[in-house]
Design a protein around this motif. Structure first.
Motif, PDB file in Angstrom:
ATOM      1  N   ILE A   1       0.872  -1.184   0.000  1.00 23.61           N
ATOM      2  CA  ILE A   1       0.000   0.000   0.000  1.00 23.61           C
ATOM      3  C   ILE A   1       0.899   1.221   0.000  1.00 23.61           C
ATOM      4  O   ILE A   1       1.780   1.360   0.852  1.00 23.61           O
ATOM      5  CB  ILE A   1      -0.898   0.013   1.249  1.00 23.61           C
ATOM      6  N   VAL A   2       0.684   2.122  -0.961  1.00 24.81           N
ATOM      7  CA  VAL A   2       1.533   3.318  -1.037  1.00 24.81           C
ATOM      8  C   VAL A   2       0.747   4.614  -0.898  1.00 24.81           C
ATOM      9  O   VAL A   2       1.344   5.683  -0.728  1.00 24.81           O
ATOM     10  CB  VAL A   2       2.327   3.364  -2.359  1.00 24.81           C
ATOM     11  N   LEU A   3      -0.594   4.540  -0.960  1.00 19.08           N
ATOM     12  CA  LEU A   3      -1.385   5.774  -0.935  1.00 19.08           C
ATOM     13  C   LEU A   3      -2.794   5.492  -0.457  1.00 19.08           C
ATOM     14  O   LEU A   3      -3.431   4.532  -0.901  1.00 19.08           O
ATOM     15  CB  LEU A   3      -1.445   6.374  -2.350  1.00 19.08           C
ATOM     16  N   MET A   4      -3.286   6.311   0.472  1.00 23.96           N
ATOM     17  CA  MET A   4      -4.711   6.326   0.808  1.00 23.96           C
ATOM     18  C   MET A   4      -5.400   7.231  -0.199  1.00 23.96           C
ATOM     19  O   MET A   4      -4.997   8.379  -0.380  1.00 23.96           O
ATOM     20  CB  MET A   4      -4.918   6.863   2.224  1.00 23.96           C
ATOM     21  N   LEU A   5      -6.432   6.719  -0.851  1.00 22.72           N
ATOM     22  CA  LEU A   5      -7.081   7.466  -1.917  1.00 22.72           C
ATOM     23  C   LEU A   5      -8.280   8.276  -1.446  1.00 22.72           C
ATOM     24  O   LEU A   5      -8.346   9.482  -1.656  1.00 22.72           O
ATOM     25  CB  LEU A   5      -7.527   6.498  -3.014  1.00 22.72           C
ATOM     26  N   ASP A   6      -9.244   7.608  -0.841  1.00 21.27           N
ATOM     27  CA  ASP A   6     -10.505   8.275  -0.526  1.00 21.27           C
ATOM     28  C   ASP A   6     -11.237   7.572   0.591  1.00 21.27           C
ATOM     29  O   ASP A   6     -10.970   6.414   0.908  1.00 21.27           O
ATOM     30  CB  ASP A   6     -11.417   8.287  -1.763  1.00 21.27           C
ATOM     31  N   SER A   7     -12.172   8.282   1.164  1.00 18.24           N
ATOM     32  CA  SER A   7     -13.156   7.688   2.069  1.00 18.24           C
ATOM     33  C   SER A   7     -14.512   8.243   1.674  1.00 18.24           C
ATOM     34  O   SER A   7     -14.606   9.343   1.132  1.00 18.24           O
ATOM     35  CB  SER A   7     -12.845   8.030   3.534  1.00 18.24           C
ATOM     36  N   ALA A   8     -15.553   7.448   1.889  1.00 18.79           N
ATOM     37  CA  ALA A   8     -16.887   7.837   1.430  1.00 18.79           C
ATOM     38  C   ALA A   8     -17.937   7.552   2.486  1.00 18.79           C
ATOM     39  O   ALA A   8     -17.758   6.691   3.341  1.00 18.79           O
ATOM     40  CB  ALA A   8     -17.227   7.113   0.132  1.00 18.79           C
ATOM     41  N   THR A   9     -19.033   8.284   2.390  1.00 18.48           N
ATOM     42  CA  THR A   9     -20.141   8.088   3.325  1.00 18.48           C
ATOM     43  C   THR A   9     -21.459   7.819   2.618  1.00 18.48           C
ATOM     44  O   THR A   9     -22.175   6.895   2.960  1.00 18.48           O
ATOM     45  CB  THR A   9     -20.308   9.319   4.235  1.00 18.48           C
ATOM     46  N   GLU A  10     -21.789   8.620   1.607  1.00 22.26           N
ATOM     47  CA  GLU A  10     -23.096   8.524   0.967  1.00 22.26           C
ATOM     48  C   GLU A  10     -23.072   7.823  -0.387  1.00 22.26           C
ATOM     49  O   GLU A  10     -24.112   7.628  -0.998  1.00 22.26           O
ATOM     50  CB  GLU A  10     -23.691   9.928   0.779  1.00 22.26           C
ATOM     51  N   ALA A  11     -21.902   7.469  -0.858  1.00 25.52           N
ATOM     52  CA  ALA A  11     -21.796   6.972  -2.227  1.00 25.52           C
ATOM     53  C   ALA A  11     -21.962   5.466  -2.359  1.00 25.52           C
ATOM     54  O   ALA A  11     -21.911   4.930  -3.453  1.00 25.52           O
ATOM     55  CB  ALA A  11     -20.463   7.400  -2.832  1.00 25.52           C
ATOM     56  N   ASP A  12     -22.141   4.772  -1.266  1.00 24.08           N
ATOM     57  CA  ASP A  12     -22.471   3.343  -1.272  1.00 24.08           C
ATOM     58  C   ASP A  12     -23.800   3.182  -0.557  1.00 24.08           C
ATOM     59  O   ASP A  12     -24.028   3.809   0.484  1.00 24.08           O
ATOM     60  CB  ASP A  12     -21.408   2.531  -0.541  1.00 24.08           C
TER      61      ASP A  12
END
Length: 346
Positions: free
Chosen positions: A126-137
């Protein structure tokens, strides 16, 4: 969820991310040589990818990976002198299989998928944290299903081994139910909304842009549960083959730099960036406004703080523990060996 949040045990369970079907995907890739799984590059760089001249990156039509579309559109890869061939896959299992079969140099996946890769001997980090989501799933439901308990005995479509399965499991558990209480219909995320709209299932679990497409169809579909009800559910990471990290470190740094350029561009030119991302995932930006508001993109500065901080010391170890408990990992994985942060710059 913002950077630095400390997750409770249940939240960590929900962080089991978008790609959990690694074992099956890797087996399929090895057995079939990835027959039928290969995706088309986003542009004409496919020849370069095949020759090894380009960095071959696997992605999916998911908002969380959208900064790569921005980087490509705005020429950030070119500006940094790195050649990246983006290949898009519709199903989680396919991008996982492509990486397992050495058809990709790097891939956008969920943290749990990355851990499973490592457990199974795939030499990636793992080299990068990309995103976190709340409403998109979300768990979407048709007429007659207004509460999770209404799913009892109903047909529910979702992708096995993916975040969709985890979201459904969490929602059912919160309602005192389990998978035994519903009729499971296996389907990839892109197939869920059409099945629901056609009345073939009573509910389904998917993510953007498919959520907005279903809700905008004026067919009585509603969001029964969203990831926002379970903070910390969605976090995606970039994994890279260690041989690529060792042999092409400068290019990897520039790829991450292009991501950061795109994050900055999006902050400064939000409307334009969202248009680019919407086009990349094949949707109308107007339909994704709420979904965009529920996605946080991590900058390199945030990564430098978290990837060697609480994400490494708290989140990943907790995720490993939970994954072992529920059988997703059969052997321990050392979180410290799963992350390589030397490509994030200073």
């Amino acid at each position: 969820m913002r950077a630095g949040t400390r997750f409770e045990r249940t939240a960590v369970t929900r962080r089991i991310l978008r790609s959990l079907a690694v074992t099956a995907a890797a087996t399929a890739a090895l057995a079939l040589g990835l027959a039928g799984c290969a995706a088309q590059p986003a542009d004409s760089d496919g020849e370069a990818a095949a020759s090894g001249e380009a960095i071959r990156m696997g992605t999916q039509p998911w908002l969380g990976y959208g900064q790569w579309y921005v980087a490509e559109d705005q020429g950030f890869f070119t500006d940094r002198g790195v050649d990246v061939a983006l290949s898009s896959f519709n199903a989680d299992a396919d991008v996982n299989a492509a990486l397992a079969a050495n058809r990709l140099d790097m891939a956008n996946v969920g943290a749990q998928a990355a851990l499973q890769f490592i457990e199974q001997g795939l030499d990636v980090s793992i080299v990068l944290m990309l995103d976190s989501a709340t409403e998109a799933d979300a768990i979407l439901s048709g007429p007659g299903v207004s509460e999770v308990t209404d799913l009892a005995g109903k047909k529910v479509a979702f992708e096995r081994g993916a975040t969709s399965e985890i979201l459904l499991a969490e929602a059912l558990d919160a309602a005192g139910m389990s998978f035994d209480d519903v009729e499971v219909v296996e389907a990839s995320a892109d197939k869920v909304a059409p099945m629901l709209l056609a009345g073939r299932v009573d509910a389904g679990v998917t993510y953007e842009p498919y959520v907005s497409e279903a809700l905008g169809a004026d067919a009585g579909v509603s969001a029964l549960v969203t990831a926002g009800e379970f903070p910390g559910l969605i976090t995606d990471v970039l994994v890279v083959r260690n041989e690529v990290l060792d042999e092409r470190p400068d290019e990897v740094r520039e790829v991450l730099g292009a991501w950061d350029d795109a994050v900055t561009f999006t902050a400064d030119h939000t409307a334009e960036a969202r248009e680019i991302i919407a086009t990349g995932v094949g949707s109308d930006v107007a339909d994704l406004e709420t979904a965009f508001d529920g996605v946080h993109y991590y900058s390199l500065a945030e990564n430098r703080e978290l990837l060697t901080g609480t994400y490494l010391t708290e989140t990943l170890p907790a995720l490993i523990t939970v994954s072992e408990r529920i059988g997703l990992l059969e052997a321990p994985v050392d979180a410290k060996t799963a992350v390589r942060a030397e490509f994030l710059g200073e």
